[in-house]
Design an enzyme around this catalytic site. Structure first.
Site, PDB file in Angstrom:
ATOM      1  N   LEU A  54      42.214 -20.376  34.213  1.00 11.47           N
ATOM      2  CA  LEU A  54      43.051 -19.184  34.167  1.00 11.47           C
ATOM      3  C   LEU A  54      44.208 -19.424  33.215  1.00 11.47           C
ATOM      4  O   LEU A  54      44.619 -20.527  33.019  1.00 11.47           O
ATOM      5  CB  LEU A  54      43.610 -18.745  35.603  1.00 11.47           C
ATOM      6  CG  LEU A  54      42.366 -18.276  36.791  1.00 11.47           C
ATOM      7  CD1 LEU A  54      42.746 -18.080  37.664  1.00 11.47           C
ATOM      8  CD2 LEU A  54      41.954 -16.842  36.070  1.00 11.47           C
ATOM      9  N   SER A  55      45.201 -18.445  32.847  1.00 11.10           N
ATOM     10  CA  SER A  55      46.305 -18.540  32.278  1.00 11.10           C
ATOM     11  C   SER A  55      47.464 -19.209  33.148  1.00 11.10           C
ATOM     12  O   SER A  55      47.359 -19.163  34.369  1.00 11.10           O
ATOM     13  CB  SER A  55      47.063 -17.201  31.931  1.00 11.10           C
ATOM     14  OG  SER A  55      48.358 -17.255  31.436  1.00 11.10           O
ATOM     15  N   GLY A  58      47.017 -24.967  33.241  1.00  5.85           N
ATOM     16  CA  GLY A  58      47.529 -26.242  32.895  1.00  5.85           C
ATOM     17  C   GLY A  58      46.582 -26.686  31.663  1.00  5.85           C
ATOM     18  O   GLY A  58      46.484 -27.759  31.000  1.00  5.85           O
ATOM     19  N   LYS A  59      45.850 -25.714  31.198  1.00  4.50           N
ATOM     20  CA  LYS A  59      44.776 -26.073  29.938  1.00  4.50           C
ATOM     21  C   LYS A  59      45.469 -26.590  28.849  1.00  4.50           C
ATOM     22  O   LYS A  59      45.163 -27.699  28.293  1.00  4.50           O
ATOM     23  CB  LYS A  59      44.084 -24.842  29.396  1.00  4.50           C
ATOM     24  CG  LYS A  59      43.115 -24.393  30.451  1.00  4.50           C
ATOM     25  CD  LYS A  59      42.522 -23.253  29.907  1.00  4.50           C
ATOM     26  CE  LYS A  59      43.467 -21.902  29.363  1.00  4.50           C
ATOM     27  NZ  LYS A  59      44.213 -21.388  30.428  1.00  4.50           N
ATOM     28  N   SER A  60      46.557 -25.739  28.127  1.00  5.01           N
ATOM     29  CA  SER A  60      47.131 -26.392  27.119  1.00  5.01           C
ATOM     30  C   SER A  60      48.160 -27.667  27.250  1.00  5.01           C
ATOM     31  O   SER A  60      48.026 -28.418  26.299  1.00  5.01           O
ATOM     32  CB  SER A  60      48.216 -25.200  26.576  1.00  5.01           C
ATOM     33  OG  SER A  60      47.648 -23.899  26.037  1.00  5.01           O
ATOM     34  N   SER A  63      38.960 -18.226  28.054  1.00  3.65           N
ATOM     35  CA  SER A  63      37.382 -18.171  27.777  1.00  3.65           C
ATOM     36  C   SER A  63      36.526 -17.763  28.901  1.00  3.65           C
ATOM     37  O   SER A  63      35.890 -18.486  29.771  1.00  3.65           O
ATOM     38  CB  SER A  63      36.570 -19.082  27.238  1.00  3.65           C
ATOM     39  OG  SER A  63      36.893 -20.476  27.835  1.00  3.65           O
TER      40      SER A  63
END
Length: 190
Positions: free
Chosen positions: A32-33, A36-38, A105
């Protein structure tokens, strides 16, 4: 499409792998936005860089500012966004790089498509499994607040679905950056 003929290059992926002395991967971070992906993708690239690996980081907002700036957030546009990212990732992998992607995604079929473009052992799906309530608390860009107020339509996790991965190679769940990095690097070393 009948008038397209693929050109066979003299320098191929195997040549580049030998030159760079590394195995290329696509490390596909999904979640999700504000999950913590980035942040994790950036920390991973720094860690791999320190170890001497050649990498490239593709981030959702950065690509939507350039390559994909003609796309909105409808289901069709999200699918096209990921299709383009998947092909760009494939090109960078062919160059011998370790490609790190950080994209919501949200649809399984799109992630499956990205995986299908490369060899099975070259694609590593990392599910950053942060609960919606934590993502909403973080909300560094104020997007959840806008979505809840009806100012953003089709926002993933609010009024648009996020389909969790069934078989991600790595699941990051409520772990700090150090532990998350260890998990990914340990997987790569094996």
């Amino acid at each position: 499409m009948n008038n397209i003929f693929l050109h066979e290059n003299s320098i191929n992926k195997e040549s580049r792998i030998k030159l760079l002395n590394q195995k290329p991967y696509i490390i596909w971070l999904t979640g999700l936005s504000a999950s913590g992906k980035s942040t994790l993708a950036n920390a991973l690239e720094v860690e791999l860089y320190k170890k001497g690996f050649k990498t490239y980081l593709l981030d959702g907002d950065n690509l939507r500012d350039g390559l994909n700036n003609d796309l909105g957030f409808s289901k069709k546009d999200r699918e096209e966004n990921i299709r383009r990212v998947a092909h760009l990732s494939q090109i960078l992998l062919d160059a011998g790089l370790i490609v790190i992607t950080a994209f919501i995604s949200p649809y399984k079929k799109d992630r499956k498509y990205a995986r299908s473009l490369v060899k099975e052992d070259e694609f590593i799906e990392v599910f950053v499994d942060t609960p919606l309530e934590i993502c909403e608390k973080r909300d560094p860009k104020g997007l959840y607040k806008k979505a809840r107020a009806g100012k953003i339509k089709d926002f993933t996790g609010i009024d648009s679905a996020y389909e969790k991965p069934d078989n991600a190679e790595i699941i990051i769940k409520n772990e700090n950056i150090e532990k998350s990095l260890y998990k990914i690097i340990n997987f790569l070393e094996k």
